[in-house]
Design a protein around this motif. Structure first.
Motif, mmCIF file in Angstrom:
data_model
loop_
_atom_site.group_PDB
_atom_site.id
_atom_site.type_symbol
_atom_site.label_atom_id
_atom_site.label_comp_id
_atom_site.label_asym_id
_atom_site.label_seq_id
_atom_site.Cartn_x
_atom_site.Cartn_y
_atom_site.Cartn_z
ATOM 1 N N LEU A 249 0.827 -1.208 0.000
ATOM 2 C CA LEU A 249 0.000 0.000 0.000
ATOM 3 C C LEU A 249 0.862 1.260 0.000
ATOM 4 N N SER A 250 1.966 1.226 0.738
ATOM 5 C CA SER A 250 2.841 2.401 0.778
ATOM 6 C C SER A 250 3.507 2.625 -0.573
ATOM 7 N N LEU A 251 3.965 1.535 -1.198
ATOM 8 C CA LEU A 251 4.599 1.691 -2.508
ATOM 9 C C LEU A 251 3.584 2.071 -3.578
ATOM 10 N N SER A 252 2.342 1.579 -3.450
ATOM 11 C CA SER A 252 1.317 1.990 -4.422
ATOM 12 C C SER A 252 0.993 3.478 -4.296
ATOM 13 N N TYR A 253 1.254 4.020 -3.104
ATOM 14 C CA TYR A 253 1.077 5.456 -2.944
ATOM 15 C C TYR A 253 2.015 6.222 -3.890
ATOM 16 N N LEU A 254 3.161 5.610 -4.200
ATOM 17 C CA LEU A 254 4.109 6.268 -5.099
ATOM 18 C C LEU A 254 3.470 6.589 -6.447
ATOM 19 N N LEU A 255 2.485 5.753 -6.847
ATOM 20 C CA LEU A 255 1.857 5.978 -8.152
ATOM 21 C C LEU A 255 1.160 7.327 -8.197
ATOM 22 N N GLY A 256 0.588 7.732 -7.052
ATOM 23 C CA GLY A 256 -0.037 9.053 -7.009
ATOM 24 C C GLY A 256 0.972 10.157 -6.738
ATOM 25 N N GLY A 257 1.886 9.881 -5.808
ATOM 26 C CA GLY A 257 2.872 10.899 -5.467
ATOM 27 C C GLY A 257 3.845 11.180 -6.584
ATOM 28 N N VAL A 258 4.117 10.163 -7.417
ATOM 29 C CA VAL A 258 5.095 10.367 -8.472
ATOM 30 C C VAL A 258 4.585 11.367 -9.520
ATOM 31 N N ILE A 259 3.260 11.461 -9.684
ATOM 32 C CA ILE A 259 2.712 12.434 -10.637
ATOM 33 C C ILE A 259 3.059 13.852 -10.185
ATOM 34 N N ILE A 260 2.900 14.101 -8.894
ATOM 35 C CA ILE A 260 3.211 15.438 -8.365
ATOM 36 C C ILE A 260 4.711 15.693 -8.424
ATOM 37 N N ALA A 261 5.491 14.711 -7.988
ATOM 38 C CA ALA A 261 6.952 14.908 -7.945
ATOM 39 C C ALA A 261 7.529 15.112 -9.350
ATOM 40 N N GLU A 262 7.105 14.304 -10.310
ATOM 41 C CA GLU A 262 7.653 14.428 -11.662
ATOM 42 C C GLU A 262 7.229 15.738 -12.314
ATOM 43 N N THR A 263 6.014 16.193 -12.019
ATOM 44 C CA THR A 263 5.553 17.451 -12.603
ATOM 45 C C THR A 263 6.287 18.640 -12.002
ATOM 46 N N ILE A 264 6.436 18.661 -10.679
ATOM 47 C CA ILE A 264 7.089 19.803 -10.024
ATOM 48 C C ILE A 264 8.571 19.865 -10.384
ATOM 49 N N PHE A 265 9.238 18.711 -10.360
ATOM 50 C CA PHE A 265 10.689 18.705 -10.603
ATOM 51 C C PHE A 265 11.031 18.441 -12.071
ATOM 52 N N ASN A 266 10.017 18.363 -12.943
ATOM 53 C CA ASN A 266 10.240 18.136 -14.376
ATOM 54 C C ASN A 266 11.053 16.874 -14.625
ATOM 55 N N TYR A 267 10.768 15.834 -13.833
ATOM 56 C CA TYR A 267 11.472 14.557 -13.980
ATOM 57 C C TYR A 267 10.874 13.799 -15.175
ATOM 58 N N PRO A 268 11.710 13.297 -16.088
ATOM 59 C CA PRO A 268 11.184 12.665 -17.319
ATOM 60 C C PRO A 268 10.672 11.262 -17.092
ATOM 61 N N GLY A 269 9.592 11.114 -16.320
ATOM 62 C CA GLY A 269 9.021 9.804 -16.062
ATOM 63 C C GLY A 269 7.693 9.623 -16.770
ATOM 64 N N ILE A 270 7.038 8.501 -16.499
ATOM 65 C CA ILE A 270 5.782 8.187 -17.186
ATOM 66 C C ILE A 270 4.649 9.116 -16.732
ATOM 67 N N ALA A 271 4.698 9.582 -15.487
ATOM 68 C CA ALA A 271 3.666 10.510 -15.020
ATOM 69 C C ALA A 271 3.756 11.843 -15.765
ATOM 70 N N LYS A 272 4.984 12.314 -15.997
ATOM 71 C CA LYS A 272 5.173 13.557 -16.759
ATOM 72 C C LYS A 272 4.686 13.361 -18.199
ATOM 73 N N LEU A 273 4.946 12.169 -18.771
ATOM 74 C CA LEU A 273 4.451 11.865 -20.120
ATOM 75 C C LEU A 273 2.926 11.903 -20.154
ATOM 76 N N MET A 274 2.286 11.374 -19.113
ATOM 77 C CA MET A 274 0.825 11.349 -19.074
ATOM 78 C C MET A 274 0.255 12.761 -18.963
ATOM 79 N N VAL A 275 0.847 13.576 -18.109
ATOM 80 C CA VAL A 275 0.376 14.956 -17.944
ATOM 81 C C VAL A 275 0.544 15.737 -19.254
ATOM 82 N N ASP A 276 1.696 15.592 -19.900
ATOM 83 C CA ASP A 276 1.922 16.278 -21.177
ATOM 84 C C ASP A 276 0.948 15.790 -22.251
#
Length: 318
Positions: A249-276
């Protein structure tokens, strides 16, 4: 493994497959309801209606929604996520490049956060009621109450703006070395780890505390077993399932948190790809990214459930 455990595991796998199918319907339906037109977005506002209609026909967007869903799902099952409507590249290649970056980030967070969370949770349960336990409880509750975007913003202000120790953006050149990579991902890892450690430590403490209050642990204490033996020999083996669920459950939380982290820090991950892709109305990419998030979440939860089933002594010895 007896037949009862086999049936439970098979049922859990079937539920996961059914959930994934249901989510695919929801994802496809939800993306159809989003406003905007990808053909208009590609051609621009100055495009004529005839040009927009022609591009919609070329992209297959004029087909009925059900027909497009069946075609999309059939290709997805075979591993073909289709072609991006914006840059005309295979979606599988786009996702794989970004997914590897996101998995690397999640792996670093897990390696950093899980041991710390388990240590805090187990020691808090062993020394429950002490000043240490209360201090850990106050800190973890305080961290859980803080949203990720606030943690990320404070990290940027302190470490990038004031101290100038770390870069504000996680820009990664192709020739980046490991020290440069770790420096670039330091603040995303910090942002994601805080809440993961706090949540997992609290769930681990609750699971170990319940085990320490059980009759078999009291019996072991009455027989003179040392506190270390009680924890390592009697309590922890019976909380493997609960701790596995807490970890999942804690690691699955990363799926939501990673969207915020990748967007704020412009990290080139899959969440940033989805937002773009949402901004560009590239719905096939959005749908594929959403299915990847769902599949990873189900993989974590299903694995935790199977570990809980396998570690349950009442199922192993009926």
């Amino acid at each position: 493994m007896n037949s009862r455990m086999g049936r439970l595991i098979a049922n859990r796998l079937l539920v996961s497959v059914a959930t994934l199918l249901f989510v695919s319907i929801v994802v496809f339906g939800a993306t159809q309801l989003l406003p905007g037109d990808v053909a208009q977005a590609i051609l621009g506002q100055s495009a004529t209606p005839e040009a927009v209609a022609g591009l919609r026909t070329a992209l297959g967007l004029d087909q009925p929604a059900f027909q497009r869903f069946v075609f999309w799902l059939a290709n997805l099952v075979t591993g073909d996520a289709g072609i991006s409507l914006v840059n005309r590249q295979p979606i599988g290649d786009l996702i794989w490049k970004r997914l590897s970056s996101s998995l690397t980030l999640a792996g670093i967070v897990a390696v950093f956060a899980v041991p710390i969370a388990l240590f805090l949770g187990i020691t808090s349960a062993v020394w429950r009621g002490s000043i240490y336990d209360r201090l850990v409880g106050i800190v973890t509750v305080s961290i859980v109450s803080v949203p990720e975007f606030l943690v990320a913003t404070l990290a940027v202000l302190v470490f990038a703006v004031h101290l100038q120790w770390l870069p504000a953006l996680s820009f990664l050149p192709a020739s980046a070395t490991w020290p440069q990579f770790l420096r670039a991902v330091a603040m995303p890892v910090m942002t994601l780890s805080f809440v993961v450690i706090a949540q997992m430590a609290r769930m681990t403490r609750a699971a170990v505390t319940d085990a320490l209050r059980s009759p078999y642990v009291e019996m072991a204490a009455l027989k003179g077993a040392s506190p270390a033996r009680i924890v390592m020999r009697h309590a922890l083996p019976n909380t493997v399932g609960a701790i596995a669920n807490a970890t999942a459950l804690s690691l699955s939380y990363l799926l939501g948190g990673v969207i915020i982290a990748e967007t704020i820090f412009n990290y080139p991950g899959i969440a940033k790809l989805m937002v773009d892709s949402v901004a560009m109305r590239d719905m096939p990419v959005v749908q594929a990214c959403a299915m990847v998030f769902c599949a990873v979440y189900l993989l974590l939860v299903t694995t935790a459930d199977i570990v809980a089933i396998l570690s349950n002594p009442r199922l192993r010895h009926p």
